[in-house]
Design a protein around this motif. Structure first.
Motif, PDB file in Angstrom:
ATOM      1  N   LEU A 265       2.796   4.467   0.976  1.00  0.00           N
ATOM      2  CA  LEU A 265       3.031   5.133   2.263  1.00  0.00           C
ATOM      3  C   LEU A 265       3.205   6.618   1.982  1.00  0.00           C
ATOM      4  O   LEU A 265       3.727   6.985   0.936  1.00  0.00           O
ATOM      5  CB  LEU A 265       4.315   4.625   2.924  1.00  0.00           C
TER       6      LEU A 265
ATOM      7  N   LYS B 139      -6.892  10.443  16.129  1.00  0.00           N
ATOM      8  CA  LYS B 139      -7.841   9.320  16.145  1.00  0.00           C
ATOM      9  C   LYS B 139      -9.210   9.684  16.728  1.00  0.00           C
ATOM     10  O   LYS B 139     -10.195   9.002  16.457  1.00  0.00           O
ATOM     11  CB  LYS B 139      -7.234   8.150  16.927  1.00  0.00           C
TER      12      LYS B 139
ATOM     13  N   ILE C 211       0.872  -1.172   0.000  1.00  0.00           N
ATOM     14  CA  ILE C 211       0.000   0.000   0.000  1.00  0.00           C
ATOM     15  C   ILE C 211       0.913   1.227   0.000  1.00  0.00           C
ATOM     16  O   ILE C 211       1.898   1.253   0.736  1.00  0.00           O
ATOM     17  CB  ILE C 211      -0.867   0.021   1.280  1.00  0.00           C
TER      18      ILE C 211
ATOM     19  N   GLY D 292     -12.381   4.553   3.952  1.00  0.00           N
ATOM     20  CA  GLY D 292     -11.334   3.649   3.466  1.00  0.00           C
ATOM     21  C   GLY D 292     -10.088   4.374   2.975  1.00  0.00           C
ATOM     22  O   GLY D 292      -9.145   3.758   2.501  1.00  0.00           O
TER      23      GLY D 292
ATOM     24  N   GLU E 187      -0.734   5.323   5.553  1.00  0.00           N
ATOM     25  CA  GLU E 187      -0.813   4.500   4.340  1.00  0.00           C
ATOM     26  C   GLU E 187      -2.155   4.806   3.677  1.00  0.00           C
ATOM     27  O   GLU E 187      -3.166   4.926   4.363  1.00  0.00           O
ATOM     28  CB  GLU E 187      -0.803   3.005   4.701  1.00  0.00           C
TER      29      GLU E 187
ATOM     30  N   LEU F 147      -8.011   6.217   4.856  1.00  0.00           N
ATOM     31  CA  LEU F 147      -6.938   6.018   5.841  1.00  0.00           C
ATOM     32  C   LEU F 147      -7.211   4.726   6.604  1.00  0.00           C
ATOM     33  O   LEU F 147      -8.360   4.309   6.741  1.00  0.00           O
ATOM     34  CB  LEU F 147      -6.900   7.183   6.849  1.00  0.00           C
ATOM     35  N   ASN F 148      -6.138   4.117   7.121  1.00  0.00           N
ATOM     36  CA  ASN F 148      -6.323   2.932   7.966  1.00  0.00           C
ATOM     37  C   ASN F 148      -5.744   3.217   9.355  1.00  0.00           C
ATOM     38  O   ASN F 148      -5.498   4.367   9.715  1.00  0.00           O
ATOM     39  CB  ASN F 148      -5.709   1.690   7.304  1.00  0.00           C
ATOM     40  N   ASP F 149      -5.521   2.143  10.125  1.00  0.00           N
ATOM     41  CA  ASP F 149      -5.014   2.292  11.499  1.00  0.00           C
ATOM     42  C   ASP F 149      -3.668   3.011  11.568  1.00  0.00           C
ATOM     43  O   ASP F 149      -3.336   3.619  12.581  1.00  0.00           O
ATOM     44  CB  ASP F 149      -4.809   0.893  12.126  1.00  0.00           C
TER      45      ASP F 149
ATOM     46  N   ASN G  52     -12.040   9.840  11.610  1.00  0.00           N
ATOM     47  CA  ASN G  52     -13.094   8.819  11.579  1.00  0.00           C
ATOM     48  C   ASN G  52     -13.815   8.804  10.229  1.00  0.00           C
ATOM     49  O   ASN G  52     -14.191   7.749   9.734  1.00  0.00           O
ATOM     50  CB  ASN G  52     -14.046   9.017  12.761  1.00  0.00           C
TER      51      ASN G  52
ATOM     52  N   TYR H 230     -11.323   7.127   7.861  1.00  0.00           N
ATOM     53  CA  TYR H 230     -11.233   5.688   8.144  1.00  0.00           C
ATOM     54  C   TYR H 230     -12.452   4.985   7.558  1.00  0.00           C
ATOM     55  O   TYR H 230     -12.345   3.945   6.899  1.00  0.00           O
ATOM     56  CB  TYR H 230     -11.155   5.478   9.662  1.00  0.00           C
ATOM     57  N   GLU H 231     -13.618   5.581   7.789  1.00  0.00           N
ATOM     58  CA  GLU H 231     -14.850   4.938   7.303  1.00  0.00           C
ATOM     59  C   GLU H 231     -14.934   4.958   5.783  1.00  0.00           C
ATOM     60  O   GLU H 231     -15.532   4.070   5.185  1.00  0.00           O
ATOM     61  CB  GLU H 231     -16.079   5.596   7.936  1.00  0.00           C
TER      62      GLU H 231
ATOM     63  N   SER I 201     -10.642  12.597  16.157  1.00  0.00           N
ATOM     64  CA  SER I 201     -11.232  13.688  15.365  1.00  0.00           C
ATOM     65  C   SER I 201     -12.311  13.191  14.407  1.00  0.00           C
ATOM     66  O   SER I 201     -12.305  12.029  13.983  1.00  0.00           O
ATOM     67  CB  SER I 201     -10.136  14.393  14.561  1.00  0.00           C
ATOM     68  N   ASP I 202     -13.223  14.098  14.035  1.00  0.00           N
ATOM     69  CA  ASP I 202     -14.223  13.778  13.004  1.00  0.00           C
ATOM     70  C   ASP I 202     -13.513  13.434  11.706  1.00  0.00           C
ATOM     71  O   ASP I 202     -13.905  12.520  10.999  1.00  0.00           O
ATOM     72  CB  ASP I 202     -15.124  15.002  12.743  1.00  0.00           C
TER      73      ASP I 202
END
Lengths: 422, 421
Positions: A255, A287, A253, A299, A323, A301-303, A293, A296-297, A289-290
């Motif tokens: 970076l 982590k 993926i 897709g 990533e 950004l990831n962990d 999230n 992340y939702e 922040s709106d």
């Protein structure tokens, strides 16, 4: 001898300006079995052009020499320091960063013997043509190892994009080509310049006896005359050098590192900005922040997403790393979000949450012998005390954070991307 | 550290232990389930901690959950899967500052135990299974984690080497799963894996820190009673068979530096001699590998040996130039031969003993290390303090170390190198 206390976490330590010139920081910790000791110098990879009162002119040395010197200092004419530590069982190591070099050991036995070894070999350089040549292969493989590390490369490519002249843009270990130019005379010159005790700090935490430690320091530290060390930090433009840097390496993926460049700060001012911008960026993009999230939702950004301040002597920046299949889109979304927050305002309750978190992380650091010793050394080298962070955090106001966002130059950033090799 | 843990059964297949030590400022509650590693189930087990540790029915969004953790002074709930010998462990942890440092006087142990139990037993669900939204998000996380394993070439090479070294055994299964299996995960299959963990996998709970954990045991006992545990899985760990002929495998990737992994095996039961052997051979900076392969021959930056004791494996790994692979391999083998021939001194043994002493005496200084120490003891069915274990490793004779070296067989050689041309 100065006793430094903190009422908030009810802890204390000693700071001694030793007659030899060295600064000694002692943090005994009751109930612990181990002791962790560091002998450090204010000398890192950024210190490439310098002179002392004894030198007629400034000299510019090859990239990676501070790190090379760190490797070579372990050897003396009879054996290396590892052989000596083997007799005590201590875990010994050393590291070089952008603005410091430190030699360390941790032990749960024979502390005083270990301290003698540490103070001994760091003050006794021994370089020959043969031993210097031998190290080329070892450090060469260390450099090659990092060439294959996408997380390392994406970071240095970002620094190279942000900075045009500041040596922070150079890999700490140098390159295969630059280390080939290092010889014993250059190593001695760097040693004699930067390993003057007036430029050095001893930091010890954990299980040890203060009086016996000071006796050993009195016996072994060789008095040094302050020789007027001057280091040149090249004039660096405020704006980023390049906007974008892309490299291909083995990874699955892409970076990315996104860096915002700031003018450098010093001492307490640097520490204050370090804490304020860490809180601000965590509040805007972290982590909780709106923004994060939402990303992340979706897709994007990831962990593996972090944002924080990267600073030292002569440089200050904020870096977001992660990533993503589309790093350029991440950058566009971040810029959009920072502008939105600036216009619509930050959430004060969330600010208090992040401040508590920062405080908790700092307080937990005093739980660990190694982190106390390391924090004492790096704070001393940056001209602040170990409790300053906790106090600055507790006193940071919502107004400080709002003002930091208002003064952030959102577009003054560089993006570095590592794409998967074909 | 003399405070041996007070391990007791609190439910069917569930054991609770705790160690309170006032030197710590933080507390750690660890809950570890274990199961036999298998290709079939490894991947779906990977998604379980991802789905359980980012929200729960009382803190039903990631944001609400992270906010709560931040407000509790950077507390954390974490979850991960890993390989221990032939087992896959699914571990959960709550770490947090102690009450005495809480600015608003919160009862931290009570609060964090409740949140951890909510995560384990009360996830966010719809129609009796995990939500489609969270399942899809965490499927992506699991796949990202599998894909990014390649970024760390050193650990990637060791993971790949284990496929050959432990061929046909559970330990050869990658504990973070496969992309193909991850793509097949559904809310239903993930939920089934979760219930299998909760209801049937053996579970160990260890609390370490400065808090009093009595209330924690009671809360977990009541929780597991409600779950209805049944048909508790039995797991086993077996010593790895030695191949008749050394197996050599080379894989290619776009890399500058080649990685070399040598898998030695021994069926000796002289654990103390094997521990000393590993230290003298490649466990410290005064070891044969560091002093010769790195310092004298300048072949590499790192070259070290590590034991996977219950499997009877000793792994040597190094990063070298492509043209030096064979030379490095032979140098490693030569150094083991040196030990077999008795070419090491009483001082070398003494150095190894000192290094072991230093390591063992340091365990007690970190709540996390203490927790790991006892998890390993429990796995080995041999619960002892570091001091007690240390006694076994002192005074091992040179002959026993030579015998341990002679019992070592080179089972597999794995090389990860750059693409041809």
């Amino acid at each position: 001898m100065e006793k430094i206390t903190n009422a908030r976490i009810k802890e204390e330590y000693l700071r001694i300006k030793h007659k030899s010139g060295a600064t000694i920081l002692l943090y005994p910790m009751k109930g612990y079995s181990t002791a962790y000791a560091l002998f450090g110098t204010k000398y890192g990879s950024v210190d490439t052009t310098f002179k002392t009162d004894e030198d007629p002119d400034f000299v510019t040395v090859p990239e990676g020499i501070a790190h090379y010197l760190e490797h070579k200092l372990f050897e003396n004419d009879e054996c290396d320091a590892f052989d000596l530590y083997a007799k005590t069982g201590a875990n010994a190591n050393a590291y070089t960063s952008f603005d410091k070099t430190a030699y360390l050991f941790s032990c749960s036995q024979k502390f005083e013997e270990n301290l003698r070894i540490l103070l001994g070999f760091v003050q006794e350089p021994y370089f020959t043509d043969a031993t210097v040549a031998k190290e080329q292969g070892i450090i060469g493989q260390e450099i090659r190892m990092y060439e294959d590390d996408p997380g390392w490369r994406v970071f240095f490519n970002c620094l190279q994009a942000m900075y045009e002249k500041n040596p922070v843009r150079i890999d700490i270990a140098g390159t295969i080509e630059s280390i080939a130019k290092i010889d014993k005379d250059l190593l001695y010159r760097c040693y004699n310049t930067f390993y003057n005790l007036n430029n050095m700090v001893i930091a010890i935490a954990g299980n040890f006896d203060v009086d016996k430690t000071l006796e050993i320091c009195d016996e072994l530290l060789k008095p040094s005359k302050d020789h007027g060390l001057q280091v040149i930090v090249p004039e660096e433009p405020v704006t980023v050098h390049e906007k974008r840097n892309v490299q291909k390496l083995s990874c699955a993926i892409p970076l990315f590192n996104i860096g915002w460049k700031f003018p450098p700060y010093e001492g307490k001012e640097q520490h204050k900005n370090y804490i304020i911008y860490n809180i601000l960026m965590e509040l805007c993009l972290g982590k909780t922040s709106d923004f994060y999230n939402r990303m992340y939702e979706s897709g994007l950004l990831n962990d593996a997403f972090n944002v924080g301040v990267f600073c030292g002597r002569g440089f200050f920046s904020v870096i977001a790393d992660g990533e993503s299949t589309d790093p350029d889109k991440v950058l566009a979304e971040i810029e959009k979000e920072l502008h939105r927050l600036r216009e619509e305002g930050l959430d004060e309750e969330e600010f208090i949450t992040i401040r508590n978190k920062t405080y908790g992380e700092l307080a937990a650091g005093f739980n660990n012998v190694e982190s106390v010793a390391n924090a004492m050394l790096s704070n001393e080298i940056n001209g602040v005390g170990i409790y300053d962070g906790i106090e600055i955090t507790a006193n940071t106001t919502f107004a400080d954070i709002k003002s930091a966002l208002d003064s952030l130059d959102i577009e003054n950033n560089s993006i570095s991307i590592i794409e998967p090799a074909d | 550290m003399s405070n041996i843990i007070n391990r007791r059964k609190i439910a069917d297949g569930v054991y609770f232990s705790s160690i309170t030590d006032k030197r710590y400022k933080k507390n750690l509650i660890s809950v570890a389930f274990s199961t036999q590693l298998s290709e079939e189930t490894a991947t779906e087990n990977v998604i379980v901690p991802l789905l359980l540790t980012k929200c729960n029915s009382k803190l039903p969004s990631y944001k609400a959950f992270n906010n709560k953790m931040s407000r509790l002074y950077a507390s954390g709930i974490g979850g991960t899967t890993g390989r221990q010998y032939d087992l896959q462990t699914i571990s959960f942890g709550a770490y947090y500052l102690d009450d005495i440092y809480a600015l608003a006087g919160e009862k931290m142990t009570e609060i964090m135990t409740d949140i951890l139990i909510d995560c384990l037993t009360s996830p966010v669900t719809e129609n009796g299974v995990f939500t489609a939204k969270f399942t899809e998000l965490e499927k992506k996380t699991a796949i990202d984690n599998i894909e990014t394993a390649i970024n760390d070439k050193r650990s990637y090479a060791i993971e790949r080497a284990m496929k050959t070294i432990c061929k046909g055994e559970p330990a050869s299964v990658c504990s973070y799963g496969t992309i193909e299996k991850a793509q097949q995960i559904t809310p239903e299959s993930a939920y089934k894996a979760y219930r299998r963990m909760l209801e049937t996998m053996p579970c160990e709970i260890i609390c370490t820190g400065c808090s009093d954990f009595d209330g924690v045991a009671e809360k977990f006992a009541a929780t597991f009673e409600k779950i209805g545990r049944h048909d508790i899985e039995t797991t086993s760990i077996n010593i790895s068979p030695i191949k008749e002929k050394t197996e050599e495998v080379t894989e290619r990737l776009t890399v500058n530096q080649s990685k070399l992994v040598l898998g030695f095996k021994s069926h000796s039961d002289d654990d103390a001699a094997l521990v000393l052997l590993q230290k003298i051979f490649g466990g410290t900076t005064s070891s044969k590998l560091f002093q010769n392969v790195r310092e004298k021959m300048s072949l590499c930056y790192y070259c070290s040996a590590a034991r996977n004791d219950l499997k009877g494996i000793m792994l040597v790994n190094s990063g070298v130039e492509n043209e030096n692979i064979e030379k490095t391999k032979n140098a490693v083998i030569d150094q083991l031969e040196e030990i077999k021939n008795g070419n090491f001194t009483d001082e070398d043994i003494n150095f190894a003993e000192m290094a072991i002493k230093n390591d063992f005496k340091s365990v007690a200084d970190s709540a996390g290390n203490v927790s790991n120490w006892y998890f390993d003891c429990i796995r080995k069915n041999d619960i002892v303090t570091p001091e007690e274990k240390l006694e076994r490793y002192l005074g091992v004779s040179k002959e026993r170390i030579i015998a341990a070296a002679e019992s070592m067989v080179l089972d597999s050689v794995y090389v990860l190198t750059g693409n041809e041309n």
